[in-house]
Design an enzyme around this catalytic site. Structure first.
Site, PDB file in Angstrom:
ATOM      1  N   HIS A  10     129.210   9.396  36.323  1.00 44.97           N
ATOM      2  CA  HIS A  10     129.426   9.802  37.709  1.00 44.97           C
ATOM      3  C   HIS A  10     130.151   8.714  38.495  1.00 44.97           C
ATOM      4  O   HIS A  10     129.544   7.826  39.102  1.00 44.97           O
ATOM      5  CB  HIS A  10     128.090  10.165  38.363  1.00 44.97           C
ATOM      6  CG  HIS A  10     127.406  11.297  37.676  1.00 44.97           C
ATOM      7  ND1 HIS A  10     127.724  12.618  37.913  1.00 44.97           N
ATOM      8  CD2 HIS A  10     126.462  11.297  36.702  1.00 44.97           C
ATOM      9  CE1 HIS A  10     126.981  13.390  37.134  1.00 44.97           C
ATOM     10  NE2 HIS A  10     126.215  12.616  36.386  1.00 44.97           N
ATOM     11  N   HIS A  25     122.723  17.946  36.045  1.00 46.45           N
ATOM     12  CA  HIS A  25     122.581  16.732  36.860  1.00 46.45           C
ATOM     13  C   HIS A  25     121.434  16.874  37.859  1.00 46.45           C
ATOM     14  O   HIS A  25     120.737  15.902  38.170  1.00 46.45           O
ATOM     15  CB  HIS A  25     123.901  16.469  37.576  1.00 46.45           C
ATOM     16  CG  HIS A  25     124.008  15.153  38.264  1.00 46.45           C
ATOM     17  ND1 HIS A  25     123.441  13.991  37.801  1.00 46.45           N
ATOM     18  CD2 HIS A  25     124.661  14.806  39.432  1.00 46.45           C
ATOM     19  CE1 HIS A  25     123.730  12.987  38.617  1.00 46.45           C
ATOM     20  NE2 HIS A  25     124.455  13.450  39.613  1.00 46.45           N
TER      21      HIS A  25
END
Length: 279
Positions: free
Chosen positions: A82, A92
């Site tokens: 990320h 996520h």
């Protein structure tokens, strides 16, 4: 754009009702489009989330002339999932969400819708797009079609890669004092639950605004298996509607995200309809 949709869907050998191959569609003529790269290059200055223990690192494996007499070079790299222009896979923020390698291509190759809130964000770094922003867009451009990738233009990409200007704070390991605009829950709820958006994206470091403490937009999107596209750039080069987006991430098995190459195909006839606003 309907005939372009057929091409971009890659339905090259669809079977007809009689069981015979249908004629393949005409080749996609890229000269009819402006190709817009929405991706920040990865390098030493790439912006990562402040709590990430690493950024982007690249080291040479080989560089120079070989014993055989030809030049050869190769590198190795290491990076967190990320950071930079990247994909947020639904896993996520959802235990049951798709991993990076399982996100359907239909969510990554789709018509692009661009909501421009750069004017609002220019005077408020904590601005979050609202349901009213979505309604105002639809009043002007029509209802957002199901299966669109909806992008939020805040104008923040012009601050890249200045971490303090881009994130609002440059303290390493501390994400408690960030300030940048993003999607608000009321807008995200309409887009993912009512409009059936394929993905949400924007030109900042997070779907949620920097001062968010609960990541409500990430959770709303992930609950519907909707991926996020973060740290995009040059959204001012896209019209409000009419472009296509190809947002193809590194296919990391089991990944929660990964580096993304995002490219928009903008019909040359629509370049005059780009949205005005701060650069």
């Amino acid at each position: 754009m309907a005939k372009h949709a057929a091409v971009l869907a890659a339905a090259l050998l669809l079977m007809g009702a009689a069981g015979k191959p249908a004629s393949p569609p005409a080749p996609l003529d890229l000269s009819r489009f402006e190709l817009v790269d929405l991706t920040h290059a990865f390098g030493a200055d790439t912006v990562y989330w402040p709590t990430s223990p690493i950024g982007f690192e690249m080291q040479p494996i080989s560089k120079g002339m070989t014993e055989g007499g030809w030049y050869y070079s190769a590198n190795r790299f290491c990076a967190a999932e990320h950071g930079g222009t990247h994909l947020d896979a639904p896993v996520h923020f959802s235990e049951s969400g798709d991993t990076a390698d399982r996100v359907p291509l239909e969510r990554l190759i789709a018509p692009a819708i661009v909501l421009d809130v750069s004017a609002q964000a220019s005077g408020n770094p904590d601005y979050q797009a609202t349901a009213a922003d979505v309604q105002a867009f639809e009043a002007r451009h029509g209802k957002i079609p199901k299966g669109s990738i909806v992008l939020l233009r805040t104008g923040w990409s012009r601050r890249w890669p200045d971490r303090k200007a881009y994130l609002g704070d440059d303290k390493k390991g501390d994400a408690s004092n960030l300030h940048f605009p993003g999607w608000g829950p009321s807008a995200a709820k309409i887009l993912v639950e009512e409009r059936g958006a394929a993905a949400l994206g924007l030109d900042t470091a997070s779907l949620d605004p920097g001062n968010s403490k609960d990541f409500a937009v990430h959770r709303l999107a992930a609950a519907r298996n909707v991926p996020g596209l973060e740290n995009l750039k040059d959204l001012e080069k896209l019209p409000a509607k009419g472009a296509w987006l190809l947002a193809l991430p590194m296919k990391i098995e089991g990944g929660t995200g990964g580096p993304l190459r995002a490219v928009a195909l903008v019909p040359r006839s629509s370049t005059s309809s780009r949205q005005p606003g701060p650069p």
